[in-house]
Design a protein around this motif. Structure first.
Motif: not given
Lengths: 320, 390
Positions: A222, A117, A151, A106-107, A113-114, A109-110
């Motif tokens: 989201l 962005s 991470e 999950g980290w 996105y970060l 994947l996040a």
């Protein structure tokens, strides 16, 4: 034997380590940029900082591309390791071999996105004469550095915990409703409800994008992400496997199913990211949001996911 | 991508051809080295997997004091009553050390009138005329064995030395070509009674028992039942073997890779150090800046140049490796992976090109290269125009 020495994990460690090292080299510059960057000043210091800013932008863009490639590779490596880890038949067992394995995934994947962005912000910043977001983006980059550090620690912990000799669970038990966990409870949600929410959210995303309500579009995107993942696990995947009891989001990535999972997840992640970043950009610079790409990608995702049950019905005359 | 920028970058590479070629060739050789090792490993692995798929689903060995001993043949009947088992058969086999050549042969006892436990063995004896050899001591040998025997002047027969020191003359009845070379090149097929004599395995005892299970999903359950039925046995499934082989190949490949990374790292430190620009290059960038190029665009140009060099070198390295491994049969590298058998069977590495492997090699080399050139590119782009043109 530890899992550190397989070529896959070595490459992961090497590249993640490299990115972390680059980030560490960049850190002092970022610190100064976050505190001292001021486009209004005309001092030699500001001039030097502006040069530094290019270095930061280039490096972070490089990192993002490598991170995307590495994420795909990470997922592939998990799948490949399932041949070594006892009891695992796909990446599900491998990622769950450590309690924080799912957190790591999950980290990562996040992180995509970060980073993504951040780059959107970076592009917006450079596209304006007065570089309005520079201080903001360098502060955020400091946050990204911390994020990467965590991470890397998670990755080390995960690889350390991987042990070919311990038996892990197969996806058959991990993703069953009998599983006493939050996920098990979520999977017990009636499929009709889940699908209703899935398609309703997609309709809401399309509607709010067409009406240019970027805040709503972002919110629904989201919400759509977890709902879509749940729907894949509990409904769509069974039609890919053509087996009502096989609910697993990872076996999709295997050769038996034509590696279709890679395409499916790409469409989902790229689509939601594109929508989110378009909304973000619209908010920041008060422009009309560019939702077209995101809508196409997400539409492709919904069409691909829907095709499996529909195709199954056309072939067999029944639903599972 | 702007095609004009691409042309410009290609021309820029050409202007500094010597330097770029030197860096590119060293990088290509490094890629080739890594790719050769990993391609060889993957190719051997596929050969082993082919052998594995021909193996029985379950192998039952008897343990005595922690070591493998002979197993009672009549256990076959009890195992066959377990639901799901298609058949269970005893095997009589073992190794024979041929001192003159310093090699081990694998002796396999067969009942030539029954179908063998392994399809490849059936294929080996299908064209063999059993009637003419009925009451004689004979053997059918793999290609590697035949070569070794001929080299030692055994053309028609071979003298085995029995456990009690006596000689046993066995006639050479034929040879067979095997589907998988790793496995069968050192194999000798014999009538089972003769094999018992040579291996000192009395009637009623066997080396191990193999079990076929019709449904692959049931293999694990059947294996559990067998080990409950006979607690003194070690029950090995095909999946266990496949896992441990993948482990072994991954381990050897990984060991090499970890050493390789050190070499790669030192190359890049060199690259980082030597990629300072000459006067002409600085002038060129100064002119571009004076013409109104932004820093960002100069960085992009410089990265594009390096990217082209890196990617070309990567492709070149892969091609060198493909040629080395599959045309030259990877001299020197094969030895890293084999070595459990003294009789090195002469075999061709099967051509296995795996996209994920190419991806792995790409990820292990190209990002490092690019990371090493970002700093010089940035330094180049931030040159002040007036400073260099003055």
């Amino acid at each position: 034997m530890s899992a550190f020495l397989t070529p896959d994990t070595l490459v992961l460690l090497l590249i993640e380590g490299l990115l972390l090292a680059l980030m560490a080299v960049l850190l002092p510059s970022l610190w100064r940029l976050a505190r001292r960057f001021d486009i209004g000043r005309t001092t030699p210091e500001q001039y030097a900082l502006e040069k530094r800013a290019y270095l930061a932008g280039t490096l972070l863009r490089f990192m993002l591309w490598v991170k995307i490639a590495l994420f795909v590779y990470f997922v592939y490596a998990l799948d490949h390791l399932s041949g070594v880890i006892t009891g695992a038949m796909c990446a599900a067992g491998v990622i769950n071999a450590w309690d924080y394995g799912p957190l790591l995934l999950g980290w990562k994947l996040a992180g995509l996105y970060l980073f993504g962005s951040w780059l959107v912000l970076h592009r917006l910043d450079l596209s304006r004469e007065n570089l309005p977001f520079s201080r903001l983006k360098f502060r955020l980059a400091l946050g990204l550095a911390a994020f990467m550090g965590v991470e890397f620690a998670l990755l080390i912990g995960y690889l350390d915990a991987l042990d070919p000799a311990t038996i892990v669970s197969c996806c058959g038990t991990l993703f069953s409703t009998a599983n006493v966990s939050a996920l098990g409870t979520l999977l017990a949600i009636p499929k009709a409800w889940l699908l209703g929410v899935f398609y309703a959210l997609f309709a809401l995303i399309v509607a709010s994008a067409l009406l240019r309500r970027s805040g709503l579009a972002a919110l629904f995107s989201l919400l759509f992400l977890p709902v879509a993942l749940l729907a894949i696990i509990s409904f769509f995947s069974t039609y890919v496997y053509e087996l009502p009891t096989h609910t697993c989001p990872f076996c999709l990535l295997q050769k038996e199913y034509g590696y279709m999972g890679y395409l499916l997840y790409f469409l989902l992640f790229a689509g939601t990211f594109s929508l989110l970043s378009a909304a973000l950009a619209a908010k920041l610079v008060q422009e009309k949001a560019r939702f077209a790409l995101g809508l196409w990608l997400l539409g492709g995702f919904v069409a691909l996911a829907t095709w499996y049950p529909v195709g199954f019905y056309l072939k067999n005359g029944v639903f599972l | 991508m702007n095609p004009k920028l691409l042309t410009f970058a290609l021309e820029a590479i050409g202007r500094r051809g010597g330097k770029n070629a030197a860096v590119g060739i060293i990088f290509a050789l490094l890629v080739a080295l890594l790719a050769s090792v990993l391609l060889t490993s993957r190719s051997l692995q596929s050969e082993v997997e082919k052998t594995l798929s021909a193996l029985p689903d379950i192998t039952v060995q008897k343990l005595q004091g922690g070591r493998q001993g002979l197993i009672e043949s009549d256990r076959v009947y009890a195992i066959e009553t377990i639901p799901g088992v298609t058949w269970a058969r005893e095997r009589v086999w073992g190794y024979y050390y041929f001192q003159n050549a310093g090699v081990n042969f694998t002796l396999v006892g067969l009942d030539f009138f029954l179908p063998a436990y392994e399809e490849s063995l059936n294929a080996a004896i299908r064209n063999f005329d059993i009637a003419t050899w009925m009451d004689r001591d004979f053997m059918i040998v793999g290609e590697g064995v035949e070569r070794t025997l001929h080299a030692n002047y055994y053309k028609e027969y071979f003298n085995f030395i029995l456990p009690d020191g006596a000689m046993k003359k066995v006639e050479l009845a034929g040879t067979f070509a095997a589907g998988t070379a790793l496995q069968s090149s050192d194999t000798i097929l014999l009538p089972v009674t003769l094999a018992r004599t040579l291996l000192n395995a009395p009637e009623g005892l066997a080396t191990d028992i193999t079990v076929a299970v019709a449904n692959p999903e049931e293999v694990a359950m059947v294996a559990t039942k067998i080990s409950r039925l006979y607690p003194d046995t070690r029950v090995i499934t095909k999946t266990d073997l496949a896992g441990s082989y993948q482990n072994l190949f991954d381990y050897k490949g990984g060991l090499f890779l970890s050493l390789f990374i050190t070499a790669l790292a030192s190359f890049f430190i060199l690259l980082l150090d030597k990629s300072g620009m000459g006067l002409a290059e600085r002038r060129e960038i100064g002119i571009l800046r004076a013409l109104g190029w932004r820093m960002e665009e100069v960085i992009r140009l410089k990265l594009l140049e390096s990217g082209i060099v890196a990617f070309t070198a990567y492709l070149l390295g892969i091609f060198i490796a493909l040629g080395y491994v599959f045309m030259l049969q990877a001299p020197g590298i094969v030895a890293l992976f084999e070595g459990y058998s003294v009789l090195k069977p002469a075999f061709e590495l099967p051509v296995v090109i795996d996209l994920s492997l190419l991806g792995l090699i790409f990820l292990a080399t190209v990002p490092l290269y690019m990371a090493a050139v970002i700093f010089p590119a940035w330094r180049a782009a931030t040159i002040d125009a007036d400073e260099v043109m003055r």
